[in-house]
Design a protein around this motif. Sequence first.
Motif, PDB file in Angstrom:
ATOM      1  N   ILE A  92      50.142 -45.405  54.229  1.00  0.00           N
ATOM      2  CA  ILE A  92      48.789 -45.195  53.732  1.00  0.00           C
ATOM      3  C   ILE A  92      48.712 -43.918  52.898  1.00  0.00           C
ATOM      4  CG2 ILE A  92      46.398 -44.727  54.440  1.00  0.00           C
ATOM      5  CD1 ILE A  92      46.990 -46.590  56.867  1.00  0.00           C
TER       6      ILE A  92
ATOM      7  N   LEU B   9      42.747 -49.934  52.973  1.00  0.00           N
ATOM      8  CA  LEU B   9      44.112 -49.414  52.902  1.00  0.00           C
ATOM      9  C   LEU B   9      44.944 -49.812  54.116  1.00  0.00           C
ATOM     10  CD1 LEU B   9      43.373 -45.873  51.460  1.00  0.00           C
ATOM     11  CD2 LEU B   9      44.650 -47.686  50.319  1.00  0.00           C
TER      12      LEU B   9
ATOM     13  N   ARG C  54      47.177 -44.088  49.204  1.00  0.00           N
ATOM     14  CA  ARG C  54      45.963 -43.361  48.815  1.00  0.00           C
ATOM     15  C   ARG C  54      46.184 -42.506  47.570  1.00  0.00           C
ATOM     16  NH1 ARG C  54      45.401 -38.196  53.051  1.00  0.00           N
ATOM     17  NH2 ARG C  54      47.358 -37.197  52.437  1.00  0.00           N
TER      18      ARG C  54
ATOM     19  N   GLU D 258      37.321 -47.926  51.941  1.00  0.00           N
ATOM     20  CA  GLU D 258      38.717 -47.845  51.538  1.00  0.00           C
ATOM     21  C   GLU D 258      39.627 -47.528  52.717  1.00  0.00           C
ATOM     22  OE1 GLU D 258      39.048 -45.342  48.078  1.00  0.00           O
ATOM     23  OE2 GLU D 258      37.775 -46.670  46.899  1.00  0.00           O
TER      24      GLU D 258
END
Length: 369
Positions: free
Chosen positions: A209, A67, A213, A63
């Motif tokens: 980001i 991302l 997230r 991830e």
Amino acid sequence: MNPISFLDLKAPYIELKKELDAAYQRVMTSGWYILGNEVTEFEKEFSSYCGSCECVGVANGLEALTLVLRAWGVGPGDEVIVPSNTYIATWLAVTHVGATPIPVEPCESTYNLNPVLIENAITVRTKVVLPVHLYGQPADMNPICDVARRYGLKVLEDAAQGHGARYKGRRVGSLGDAAGFSFYPGKNLGAFGDGGAITTDDAALAEKIRELRNYGSRVKYVNDVAGYNSRLDELQAAFLRVKLKYLDCWNHKRSLIADWYQKNLPITCPDLILPTVPDDANPCWHQFVVRSQSRGSFQKLLTENGIGSLIHYPIPPHRQSAYDSLSIKLGSLPLAEKLADEVLSLPVYPQLEIDCLAQSLFARPICRR
């Protein structure tokens, strides 16, 4: 002779038990378990360690890469250049944003993405070059970044195996436009569960980001974009803060084991192809990978003598069913396929004593068989 395991995941806890237990107690008594002080402090400490301006803790290494690509706007119709020789997570990050991975073969000496071959793979759809610091050996980043700059491409380091490795004196994680790390337990800097992080000098990218997230939200219950739940949790951050203090020492111990292999295996196991380290690289030796055309019989001999080993990786990404849709023909990426048939990883972890190696099969000419 005592058996030699391939990896001992209990050993770091035993070594650092007092500090790790204190970190556990600190988090558990705080009453704050998601995106609190431990994550914030780890982000500061890890960005400083890598030599980057920003760090964002996320749920795992896959991830982390995903991302970054999402934050850069990479998506359907776009292409990302990836190594043909890597763990499939590198490719999956590209797939997860809807883009297409375009594989490029490695240098046979280092197993990393070959900079000379990148330009021929670039098209009008190419948006990113995604080199991997495979096995802890830093990729040849200067020529990779040079070709990317000429074509206006971003460079995303897959640093999942590169914690603490240096290229021309600089640590990985500070060499491209951004980098994705994994803190899977077996990594040089491993959590006691999953974890990941992104490093970059781009403050705007880091902020984007941080939003992605956390469900696409900067303010609670206000969601600006369709984000993810991908957060490094407080407990793992606290453990990583403890282990980060020992990373350079542990990497040094790995390098001593690698040096022992480099000096002794040519004598006892002359048929093996050993790792090549360029003069401007300082690997962190996440894996010590040898090659053998008779890998099966060699691995069997190790097992019979109590020595653990693993194959990283037996099936290259383009031969996985997950990528049948790319219709990459067998033999189209011959070096990746050759490496998959020959590579074997030997034990190299900080708690492995060189005296154990000196008393093992590796110190006897029996390896010639």
